[in-house]
Motif scaffolding. Structure first.
Motif, short mmCIF file in Angstrom:
data_model
loop_
_atom_site.label_atom_id
_atom_site.label_comp_id
_atom_site.label_asym_id
_atom_site.label_seq_id
_atom_site.Cartn_x
_atom_site.Cartn_y
_atom_site.Cartn_z
N GLY A 39 0.78 -1.23 0.00
CA GLY A 39 0.00 0.00 0.00
C GLY A 39 0.82 1.28 0.00
N PHE A 40 2.13 1.16 -0.08
CA PHE A 40 2.97 2.36 -0.02
C PHE A 40 4.03 2.35 -1.11
CE2 PHE A 40 1.09 2.09 4.12
CZ PHE A 40 0.79 3.42 4.41
N ARG A 41 4.09 3.45 -1.83
CA ARG A 41 5.13 3.60 -2.86
C ARG A 41 6.52 3.65 -2.21
NH1 ARG A 41 7.06 8.50 -5.86
NH2 ARG A 41 8.22 7.66 -7.65
N LEU A 42 6.58 4.22 -1.03
CA LEU A 42 7.85 4.33 -0.30
C LEU A 42 8.51 2.95 -0.18
CD1 LEU A 42 9.61 6.35 1.57
CD2 LEU A 42 8.47 5.19 3.45
N LEU A 43 7.72 1.96 0.16
CA LEU A 43 8.28 0.62 0.36
C LEU A 43 8.68 -0.02 -0.97
CD1 LEU A 43 5.91 -0.76 3.17
CD2 LEU A 43 8.07 0.49 3.39
N ALA A 44 7.93 0.29 -2.01
CA ALA A 44 8.30 -0.22 -3.34
C ALA A 44 9.61 0.43 -3.81
CB ALA A 44 7.18 0.06 -4.34
N LEU A 45 9.76 1.71 -3.53
CA LEU A 45 10.99 2.41 -3.91
C LEU A 45 12.19 1.85 -3.16
CD1 LEU A 45 9.66 6.08 -4.04
CD2 LEU A 45 10.79 4.90 -5.95
N GLN A 46 11.97 1.55 -1.87
CA GLN A 46 13.08 1.00 -1.08
C GLN A 46 13.52 -0.34 -1.67
OE1 GLN A 46 13.53 -1.80 1.15
NE2 GLN A 46 15.61 -1.02 1.46
N ARG A 47 12.55 -1.13 -2.04
CA ARG A 47 12.86 -2.44 -2.62
C ARG A 47 13.60 -2.28 -3.95
NH1 ARG A 47 11.06 -7.57 -1.49
NH2 ARG A 47 10.83 -8.98 -3.25
N GLN A 48 13.11 -1.32 -4.73
CA GLN A 48 13.77 -1.06 -6.01
C GLN A 48 15.23 -0.61 -5.77
OE1 GLN A 48 12.18 2.27 -8.24
NE2 GLN A 48 13.11 1.60 -10.16
N GLY A 49 15.41 0.24 -4.78
CA GLY A 49 16.75 0.77 -4.50
C GLY A 49 17.71 -0.29 -4.00
N ALA A 50 17.18 -1.35 -3.41
CA ALA A 50 18.04 -2.41 -2.85
C ALA A 50 18.39 -3.47 -3.88
CB ALA A 50 17.36 -3.05 -1.65
N LYS A 51 17.72 -3.42 -5.02
CA LYS A 51 17.99 -4.42 -6.05
C LYS A 51 19.42 -4.25 -6.57
CE LYS A 51 14.44 -6.64 -8.43
NZ LYS A 51 13.14 -6.50 -9.02
N GLY A 52 20.22 -5.28 -6.41
CA GLY A 52 21.61 -5.20 -6.85
C GLY A 52 22.52 -4.53 -5.84
N ASP A 53 21.96 -3.99 -4.79
CA ASP A 53 22.77 -3.37 -3.73
C ASP A 53 22.11 -3.65 -2.39
OD1 ASP A 53 24.34 -1.93 -2.06
OD2 ASP A 53 24.11 -0.01 -3.07
#
Lengths: 310, 146
Positions: free
Chosen positions: B53-67
């Motif tokens: 339900g939160f874009r913030l959490l999706a962005l965090q997941r995206q940011g952690a991909k590969g790092d």
């Protein structure tokens, strides 16, 4: 996690930090163990776990270094459990266990280096690495601790700070997140449970696993100071008297940057930085000196005297 | 990319919002801006998706991909969402100003962390915990162990 395992006698891996800046953690851990009738047998001829420096340059060498510690504990000393109070050591031994179970390249390098060093290659699964929090929680537990408390921590408001390496990355801690009784990687609570059992009031601290900038403390001190200052101000905002720690790197960082924030940024914060083992030791009626309160940079002795704990 | 100074000022302003729920929503939005900066710095397009339900959490997941070391801010993001929900669920609670201030401190920590991460190239690895574990082929030359 084998809940029924007897943890009254375990191999103890203090690691380098506990011989240096984290000496008070070593002192208080040993003292608490002795007081509770728990036998810590130091790993013979142990070496660095490869924390930070080695790992960042050559991760496979770090795996080998950590595996040697576990090999000595299991093959030479006959232990099935290694207790590592330092988050860095604990993390690295867990990581080595994972690497040697899942990565053939790591296995090959470790076999080659072990042979060269003249000791048996560590066999994954031979020992379970646990943290000091696991050790006290599983060997004594909250009820066992309550029975032994002579100087309740009642009246102390504590923010528990776990740091980043105690729970991350999740997959190297398969025993966590296993439901009731197990530790949570999202909301760790073992320190909360133990200190609450010792009578303390645990405040709801939202930054309990947030980064303290420990790895950057030399290369970019200003960032570390700002991160720590935010942790300290949040603790003050929660009305915490104390930030309890369970990692020597975090502990030193919080202490040093608390001073730096005051001298460099003019931001004074009030929370005392104390190892959780020191707090448990005081609650067990131990002398402040015995648990190394005098070794902390963060001066809390007068505070504990006022509270009747020193 | 939103300048971190703007974000920091926005976080400070959100604490003073007379409508705590609006302030809490603003903090989550500033959190998204912080993570957008991180994602954009990696030459990626910030996701518009949501997670739980939160874009913030999706962005965090995206940011952690590969790092994976970026996961060091995973719980910080979740705490921000938790505080936002707390404020929305109990808008009349007497603790409201304190809760909003605490949410702002969580957002500020996220900001400091990501700022530090973005200095990584110049200063070396920021986080000590996990990156090498996930690097199947480390960029650095692996010494000959034998």
């Amino acid at each position: 996690m084998s809940e029924q395992k007897d943890l009254k006698r375990v191999a103890y891996y203090p690691g380098c930090a506990l011989e240096g800046t984290g000496h008070a953690y070593d002192r208080s851990t040993r003292a608490v163990g002795k007081e509770l009738g728990l036998d810590l047998v130091e790993v013979e001829n142990w070496n660095c776990c490869g924390a930070m420096e080695v790992k960042n340059i050559d991760p496979k060498l770090q795996t080998y270094l950590s595996s040697r510690v576990m090999s000595i504990a299991s093959e030479d000393m006959g232990f099935d459990t290694v207790m590592a109070p330092c988050n860095g050591c604990y993390h690295n031994l867990k990581k080595a266990e994972y690497d040697l179970t899942n990565d053939p390249e790591n296995v090959a390098v470790t076999e080659r280096l072990s042979e060269k060093a003249g000791h048996p290659t560590y066999k994954p699964g031979s020992v379970e690495t646990i943290h000091a929090l696991d050790w006290l929680k599983r060997a004594i537990g909250e009820e066992g601790l309550k029975e032994r408390i002579t100087h309740s921590l009642k009246g102390l408001k504590i923010a528990n700070y776990y740091g980043c390496m105690y729970t991350r990355p999740r997959h190297i801690f398969p025993e966590k997140d296993q439901g009731p009784g197990s530790e949570s990687t999202l909301q760790p609570h073992f320190m909360d449970d133990l200190l609450e059992a010792a009578g303390a009031e645990i405040v709801d601290y939202p930054l309990k696993t947030a980064c303290c900038g420990g790895a950057h403390t030399l290369s970019d001190s200003d960032t570390s100071t700002k991160l720590v200052l935010n942790l300290l101000e949040a603790a003050d905002e929660c009305d915490a008297d104390i930030i309890a720690t369970e990692c020597p790197t975090c502990h030193s960082g919080l202490e040093m940057h608390q001073i730096r924030a005051e001298t460099k940024l003019g931001k004074k914060t009030n929370a005392k930085i104390v190892y959780f083992t020191q707090l448990i030791g005081l609650a067990l009626g131990m002398n402040a000196r015995t648990v190394g309160i005098h070794e902390n940079v963060s001066d809390s002795i007068n505070f504990f005297r006022e509270k009747g704990l020193a | 990319m939103t300048p971190f100074e703007t974000i920091t000022a926005g976080i400070a302003a959100a604490v003073g919002d007379s409508d705590a729920r609006r302030g809490a929503d603003a903090l989550v939005t500033w959190g998204e801006r912080i993570l957008e900066n991180w994602v954009e710095a990696r030459d990626e397009t910030p996701t518009a998706n949501e997670r739980e339900g939160f874009r913030l959490l999706a962005l965090q997941r995206q940011g952690a991909k590969g790092d994976p070391s970026f996961n060091a801010c995973r719980e910080t993001c979740r705490e921000l969402v938790y505080h936002r929900n707390l404020i929305h669920d109990e808008p009349e609670n007497v603790e409201m100003p304190k809760r909003l201030k605490m949410a702002a401190m969580v957002a500020r920590h996220l900001c400091l962390f990501v700022q530090g991460k973005m200095e990584e190239d110049a200063l070396g690895e920021f986080c000590c915990s996990s990156r090498p574990l996930h690097n199947e082929k480390p960029t650095e030359e692996v010494p000959n162990h034998a």
